[in-house]
Design a protein around this motif. Structure first.
Motif, short mmCIF file in Angstrom:
data_model
loop_
_atom_site.label_atom_id
_atom_site.label_comp_id
_atom_site.label_asym_id
_atom_site.label_seq_id
_atom_site.Cartn_x
_atom_site.Cartn_y
_atom_site.Cartn_z
N LYS A 33 0.83 -1.21 0.00
CA LYS A 33 0.00 0.00 0.00
C LYS A 33 0.86 1.25 0.00
N ILE A 36 2.51 1.77 -3.33
CA ILE A 36 1.61 2.38 -4.32
C ILE A 36 1.56 3.89 -4.11
N ARG A 37 1.45 4.29 -2.84
CA ARG A 37 1.44 5.74 -2.55
C ARG A 37 2.73 6.39 -3.03
N GLU A 42 3.81 -1.03 -11.99
CA GLU A 42 3.05 -2.27 -12.05
C GLU A 42 3.99 -3.48 -12.05
N ILE A 75 1.78 -5.81 -6.96
CA ILE A 75 1.06 -4.56 -7.24
C ILE A 75 0.62 -4.53 -8.70
N TYR A 77 -2.23 -2.47 -11.61
CA TYR A 77 -3.16 -1.36 -11.90
C TYR A 77 -4.15 -1.87 -12.94
N SER A 128 -8.07 -3.87 -2.99
CA SER A 128 -8.05 -2.94 -4.11
C SER A 128 -8.49 -1.55 -3.68
N ASN A 136 -8.22 1.96 -9.11
CA ASN A 136 -6.94 2.67 -9.09
C ASN A 136 -5.77 1.71 -8.97
N SER A 137 -5.92 0.73 -8.11
CA SER A 137 -4.82 -0.23 -7.91
C SER A 137 -5.35 -1.48 -7.23
N ILE A 139 -3.77 -5.04 -4.96
CA ILE A 139 -2.64 -5.79 -4.39
C ILE A 139 -3.09 -7.24 -4.28
#
Ligand code: BT5
Length: 258
Positions: A33, A36-37, A42, A75, A77, A128, A136-137, A139
């Protein structure tokens, strides 16, 4: 510890080409997480030798002892329509990688468990970030018991197994991981090209054609697991003849009748 990182000659285009590796972390999902931030690309994977707060679905725990499992988050997208199919990608990738490297015959239990001889060897957790109609994404978290000794873990000793337990020998986590990442990428590509991966998933599902109980929160539904739809929902024929679509829940298989 894994012997070498990053994996040399990993034969993927994007899955695992960037690796964040931790001897110990709370949960690879939490690290993912944050990654991703931080703008992770990807296919970035997070792997750990041990998690202090490994989690399953619905607030359950994922339990291991150090250095004996694959603890992985990937990860992605994805497009919104592919999001619901990621549990199929995860379970199939695990089953296929085990089959490629051993003579074991894993089967799948709806929605995302991989079993060997009726015991759970792997589970997947998808988390997600969705806004409206937009994903948006996502995991994809995978726990795979490689050299775990379930008999030393009272909470799961009756229900869990590992590759080592089944094969009677140590198994290289790195070899399994490498194969898993390759299978995962192939399945992701198949998904993106609109290939019907749910068919292979359904073929391997032990749940289909069985009398089952499905627990959803406090409610328990009983019926015959007739099939799955293309989104992976379980189609349950209820005793009154109606067909229920089960999106999430825990399935208990009743004894097989021959
Ligand atoms: C799952 O949940 O099966 C998803 C597990 C995902 C774990 C991975 S590890 C890497 C990533 N980081 C995380 O923090 N999580 C992911 P669920 O279907 O809810 O199953 C959880 C149940 O499986 C528990 O309640 C136990 O009964 C059982 N269980 C726990 N640890 C196990 C293990 N090592 N092997 C087999 N079963 C286990």
């Amino acid at each position: 510890m894994y012997s070498t990182y990053p994996i040399d000659d990993l034969r993927t285009r994007f899955i695992g080409q960037k690796t964040l590796y931790y001897p110990v972390t709370s949960s690879t999902m939490d690290v993912a997480k944050q990654a991703i931030r931080d703008g992770a690309r990807e296919g970035t994977i997070i792997i750990a030798d041990y998690q202090t707060s490994g989690r399953g679905r619905l607030g359950r725990k994922w339990i291991t002892s150090p250095d004996d499992s694959i603890l992985l988050s990937i990860i992605l997208y994805p497009e919104m329509e592919d999001l619901r199919l990621l549990n199929m990608v995860a379970a199939l990738a695990v089953a296929q990688s085990i089959e490629k490297l051993t003579d074991l015959k894993p089967i799948l239990k709806w929605p995302n468990d991989v079993l060997i001889e009726g015991k759970k060897v792997s589970g997947a957790l998808i988390e997600s970030d969705v806004q409206g109609e937009q994903a948006n994404s996502a995991i994809v978290g995978i726990g795979l018991n490689v050299n775990l000794d379930p008999s030393s873990m009272p909470e799961i000793s009756e229900t869990a197994t590992s590759l080592k337990e089944m094969l009677g020998r140590d198994v290289s986590r790195l070899n399994i991981l490498e194969s898993l990442l390759c299978e995962f990428e192939e399945l992701c590509q198949a998904l993106r090209h609109g290939e019907p991966i749910h068919k292979e998933w359904q073929r391997r599902l032990d749940t289909i054609g069985r009398e089952v109980s499905v627990k959803q929160g406090n409610e328990v539904l009983e019926g015959y697991a007739e099939s799955v739809d293309k989104d992976g929902n379980l189609l349950l024929r209820c005793p009154d003849g109606t067909l229920a679509t089960i999106i999430a829940g825990d399935v208990t298989l009743k004894a097989k009748s021959y």
